[in-house]
Scaffold this motif. Sequence first.
Motif, PDB file in Angstrom:
ATOM      1  N   GLY A  22     -29.402 -43.393-119.977  1.00  0.00           N
ATOM      2  CA  GLY A  22     -30.624 -43.176-120.749  1.00  0.00           C
ATOM      3  C   GLY A  22     -30.559 -43.570-122.201  1.00  0.00           C
ATOM      4  O   GLY A  22     -31.424 -43.189-122.993  1.00  0.00           O
ATOM      5  N   GLY A  33     -32.681 -42.970-125.414  1.00  0.00           N
ATOM      6  CA  GLY A  33     -34.016 -43.562-125.352  1.00  0.00           C
ATOM      7  C   GLY A  33     -33.958 -45.053-125.590  1.00  0.00           C
ATOM      8  O   GLY A  33     -32.887 -45.639-125.772  1.00  0.00           O
ATOM      9  N   SER A  34     -35.127 -45.662-125.581  1.00  0.00           N
ATOM     10  CA  SER A  34     -35.233 -47.112-125.775  1.00  0.00           C
ATOM     11  C   SER A  34     -34.953 -47.480-127.219  1.00  0.00           C
ATOM     12  O   SER A  34     -35.039 -46.648-128.122  1.00  0.00           O
ATOM     13  N   THR A  48     -40.906 -46.380-122.433  1.00  0.00           N
ATOM     14  CA  THR A  48     -40.080 -45.928-121.315  1.00  0.00           C
ATOM     15  C   THR A  48     -40.293 -46.768-120.067  1.00  0.00           C
ATOM     16  O   THR A  48     -39.524 -46.669-119.119  1.00  0.00           O
ATOM     17  N   ASN A  49     -41.317 -47.614-120.091  1.00  0.00           N
ATOM     18  CA  ASN A  49     -41.664 -48.398-118.914  1.00  0.00           C
ATOM     19  C   ASN A  49     -42.343 -49.684-119.365  1.00  0.00           C
ATOM     20  O   ASN A  49     -43.254 -49.636-120.200  1.00  0.00           O
ATOM     21  N   GLY A  76     -35.902 -52.870-118.326  1.00  0.00           N
ATOM     22  CA  GLY A  76     -35.441 -51.815-117.436  1.00  0.00           C
ATOM     23  C   GLY A  76     -34.464 -52.373-116.418  1.00  0.00           C
ATOM     24  O   GLY A  76     -33.804 -53.375-116.658  1.00  0.00           O
ATOM     25  N   ILE A 124     -35.449 -51.302-123.018  1.00  0.00           N
ATOM     26  CA  ILE A 124     -35.901 -50.076-122.363  1.00  0.00           C
ATOM     27  C   ILE A 124     -34.675 -49.432-121.744  1.00  0.00           C
ATOM     28  O   ILE A 124     -33.925 -50.064-121.003  1.00  0.00           O
TER      29      ILE A 124
END
Length: 130
Positions: A22, A33-34, A48-49, A76, A124
């Motif tokens: 993550g 996080g990203s 997140t996407n 991702g 991401i």
Amino acid sequence: MVSQIADGHYKYQVPIDAYGNGGFRFQDMSHIGSLLCLPSGMHKWAITNAKQLDELDFTQIFERSDEIDVFLIGTGKDIAFIDESIREKFREHAIILEPMSTGAAVRTYNVLMAEKRAVSAGFIAIERAE
């Protein structure tokens, strides 16, 4: 011991040491996080996407278009489609946009950084490194 970035910003652009779980590690720090990597440093990125991306998510990149030749986007675990309106905005700013999986983007970013290229990236976060 790895410290965490408290305010979501590290003032230098640096290579990524590790990714997964993550988040990302760089310069003996961890970030959950990203992550957005710009000439102004490493910044938290609220994405997140890849499906939620819109032009506003790239404002900081477009503001620094004179410092960036290539923008890598780690979408991702898998490669995701980037909307044509976003692609057009990158063309208007003369920045090459390269979407790829986050793992591939991290590896490519590190190579281009080592070559001292004008590269920036948005990653991401993913749970498992590839």
